[in-house]
Design an enzyme around this catalytic site. Structure first.
Site, PDB file in Angstrom:
ATOM      1  N   VAL B 263       0.838  -1.192   0.000  1.00  0.00           N
ATOM      2  CA  VAL B 263       0.000   0.000   0.000  1.00  0.00           C
ATOM      3  C   VAL B 263       0.878   1.248   0.000  1.00  0.00           C
ATOM      4  CG1 VAL B 263      -1.836   1.164   1.255  1.00  0.00           C
ATOM      5  CG2 VAL B 263      -1.596  -1.317   1.439  1.00  0.00           C
ATOM      6  N   SER B 265       2.270   5.218  -1.923  1.00  0.00           N
ATOM      7  CA  SER B 265       2.698   5.881  -3.156  1.00  0.00           C
ATOM      8  C   SER B 265       3.807   5.098  -3.849  1.00  0.00           C
ATOM      9  CB  SER B 265       3.182   7.295  -2.845  1.00  0.00           C
ATOM     10  OG  SER B 265       2.109   8.064  -2.347  1.00  0.00           O
ATOM     11  N   GLU B 289      -3.432  -7.123  -1.496  1.00  0.00           N
ATOM     12  CA  GLU B 289      -4.490  -6.766  -0.549  1.00  0.00           C
ATOM     13  C   GLU B 289      -5.229  -5.501  -0.951  1.00  0.00           C
ATOM     14  OE1 GLU B 289      -2.681  -6.595   3.347  1.00  0.00           O
ATOM     15  OE2 GLU B 289      -1.752  -4.673   2.942  1.00  0.00           O
TER      16      GLU B 289
END
Lengths: 487, 487
Positions: B263, B265, B289
């Site tokens: 998860v 940038s 995920e």
């Protein structure tokens, strides 16, 4: 497939150990059978060591399933024939060579090592040397351990088999060899209980790789377990108390109790403590990587109904007891490849309570299981990470002190992390039980210091926690001070 | 089961948010939907925060799937209504409260958290508050994330559902809810490819638990991604070069390439780099995920054929793009419960290349992904451990420095370990790629310093390695010196 009745069948390239040793290139990567100090090849490694002593310039990389016998981890090293070693070892000679950096070692989880060798991403195996109790063209029956033998035979360009007549051929009855396949052609593992069988007694292989079959009768050089100490016994009692509570509150343990114990005297002692364990009628099943002497007692007295592992890591006495009476155990004991015994998918599916030891823990629940003072390797992580991560409850059991009480095994910060705070549910020492589930770092520290640290060290640990907590931070630390404990 | 055509059906206990908030006991453990900052309940947490501001004495424990929106991780904390928080968060207010130790936090792997809540071994859930796009007695359709919603509804004594009309009802088309069962009644997960569907659009539950249904239309407060920097781009290029080589040598990638990105940038930027990636005709599939904005481009231009996750962790722009055109994506995107998306069994089966970031690494390959200077929590480990441990290759991608070059992210020793040396295959920075597979600690250090450290820090890191190597030891260290880098 049925078990074999003869040790040798069909047209086999029988050679002596010296001739087999000649097949191995000087700088070969050699994948060997062996796990829990048993089931490794003996004659060919000894012949390689003798050749090196006589001037052959060997620089071998050895990858095994787990720990092996003296032929590999003593003789080859003393002959200066080994350059690299994976993934685990447990002998004083190999340990010293690794810490002197004469042998390069990568300490690796067990479960997925076989796959990495098959894929060629970890090492590129040239030769596999495998101990068997029987062989015929295209298949063999492993001896006292299976480990990563199926993967290593598949990965290697050439295969040498040692048929060891000191290992009973009836060991075929305990083997269950199932192959999971490689991604992207891997399906679910169809195993629904620790005692179930889904495979064969044989490991199959491409017969064109078979370059030599050597007949031997050298026995294993297995572990010798020390007798449980009073501290071991108190740890075992605390573990049993914890289990009695957990059994009542954890629905995963409401019908059957599946357990794994780490390799070694502590694991053996903890197993022993279960002989008087009252389960309220729930059957006990073992799903681990090694079967140690304590498990034979527990199977014999009916405490456990099944035991699944990848190695019969028995003492000499334990081996004698098993070998004299294999049919007594062959319904209850199952040996599997290490990528099945240690597989995340199965440990998770079965809801295994994982019980492993450590060198030291810290107040936040991190565990060092490999390095003394962060630098000196002991044996390796072995399967402890496979089970700690995937167990329904993960217990670290260890004495609160070392060196006769001069060193606290509970420290502000461990000097090496093998199992993180994310992977450990419960700590058990001879002083008590710390249940870390759902607790913040500071709460974990308080629980560990109060319940598990030796009373002589509690004030000093609390002083550290108080001092570190003067600053903000989820996990209070003053690392300069934390490591001053090493001085 | 087919997807619903109406948001509400059957006899439902419709209440307003204030009435629903009254159902929640003052010191409740509340299990909420939400993952990747989206799909969390909004009206009831806001009502609880307002009640606390008005004098209600709340001390809630909040367990989510992953990160949530401002209603939970900002408003409830500002109202001093939250005592505990699990397992991950990503907002400045929650981060500060955790580091000030006003909110107790345990940072936990994602994959098996739902099971722990169902078993009652981690927390004992009183109330589940779940955002849905549709509900009827006994079943609901989740919104923009699934997370641990099925487990939390099963575990909680009482259930409150928020039906959010700002989330399109067509989200049902992307959901695939399959339940693995609890040990000892857990079988294999019958999923054979990332894009396959084996479940339902609905989560089923015991209707007698349903205490309130609240209608809302508050939008998610999702992540905003920064534009990729030049450093991000160079890291992405190095990652693509590594993959081009790995694709040719690793048989697990010979037919399809399955990827996961962490998860944030960095993950989003790495995904972007794949748009020009030449796979030699192999299809790309995502098994992770979260689905971030970059993935929408890759699905649209045909780079990826499928994407499986537990959350649509899109920016506002990404959400708008998806919501306006869901039927464009509903064949290719699958949302699953987090205990399926992150499951060891499936990551292993599919041969996923796991790509995650970190705060800092050390020269031996340990990764800190959560704690600044070993003390201050950022967000949490999230699913990075699930993927790093079980991926066929595990890549840690991060810039070589922080603070505009003033801090080396490559250190002698990390200040906190989330991923151990045993779990990381490859490190990528903007300077290069270090492939750690099969290397000893000293070899890993040389590779990481040479290939990945910023040139300004290489001499100092080599000096540390030389100094530490003056003493024997498998992993050379002088920990006093190692942590002097913090000063």
């Amino acid at each position: 497939m049925t078990a074999p009745s003869e040790r040798l069948a069909g047209d086999l390239p029988i050679v002596d150990a010296e001739a087999a040793a000649e097949i191995v290139p000087d700088d070969a990567t050699v994948a060997v059978s062996g796990f829990g100090s048993v089931g490794n090849p003996k004659a060919v490694p000894s012949a390689l060591a003798r050749a090196a002593e006589s001037g052959r310039d060997l620089s071998l990389s050895i990858v095994s399933g787990g720990s092996t016998g003296e032929q590999i981890d003593t003789q080859l090293i003393e002959a200066d024939a080994m350059a690299r070693r994976y993934p685990f070892q447990g002998r004083s000679t190999s340990r010293k060579a690794i810490n002197d950096r004469r042998v390069a070692f990568q300490d690796t989880h067990i479960a997925r090592l076989g796959e990495s060798v098959e894929l060629g991403t970890f090492v590129d195996a040239d030769v596999a040397i495998i101990e068997a109790v029987a062989v015929e063209p295209g298949r063999l029956v492993p001896s006292t351990s299976i480990g990563h033998t199926p993967s290593y035979i598949a990965a290697a360009d050439e295969v040498i088999v040692e048929v060891n007549e000191s290992q009973p051929i009836e060991l075929a009855e305990v083997h269950d060899v199932f192959r999971p396949g490689l991604p992207p052609h891997r399906g679910p593992i169809p195993l629904s209980a620790p005692g179930e069988r889904i495979g064969d007694p044989w490991v199959e292989f491409d017969d064109s790789k078979l370059r030599g079959v050597v007949l031997t009768d050298d026995p294993d050089t297995p572990y010798s377990f020390r007798e449980p100490t009073e501290t071991d016994q108190r740890i075992a009692d605390n573990f049993a108390s914890f289990m009695a509570q957990e059994m009542e509150r954890n629905p995963a343990l409401s019908e059957t109790i599946r357990l794994q114990f780490g390799v070694g005297s502590m694991g053996n002692a903890l197993m022993g403590a279960l002989s008087s364990f009252e389960t309220g009628g729930r059957p006990l099943e073992y799903y681990g990587e090694v079967i140690q002497d304590g498990m034979l007692d527990l199977l014999e007295d009916g405490t456990f109904r099944d035991a699944s592992a990848t190695s019969l890591a028995l003492s000499e006495d334990g081996q004698a007891r098993l070998f004299e009476n294999i049919e007594r155990y062959d319904d209850e004991i199952v040996l599997r490849p290490a990528d099945i015994s240690n597989r995340a998918e199965l440990i998770d599916r079965f809801g295994v309570v994982a019980v492993n030891s450590g060198v030291e823990i810290d107040i936040y629940g991190n565990v060092n299981s490999t390095h003394v003072n962060g630098t000196r390797m002991l044996n390796g992580i072995g399967g402890s990470g496979d089970f700690n991560r995937n167990g329904v409850v993960s217990v670290t059991a260890l004495p609160s002190t070392a060196a006769g009480g001069d060193i606290s095994r509970v420290r502000p910060a461990v000097t090496h992390v093998d199992h993180t705070e994310h992977d450990i549910s419960v700590i058990v020492t001879e002083h008590g039980v710390a249940d870390l589930r759902g607790l913040s770092p500071v709460e974990r520290a308080q629980e560990i210091i109060t319940e598990c640290a030796h009373p002589d060290y509690r004030d000093r640990l609390n002083d550290y926690l108080d001092h570190a907590s003067e600053e903000a931070g989820h996990t209070p630390h003053d690392l300069d001070v934390a490591y001053s404990w090493l001085d």
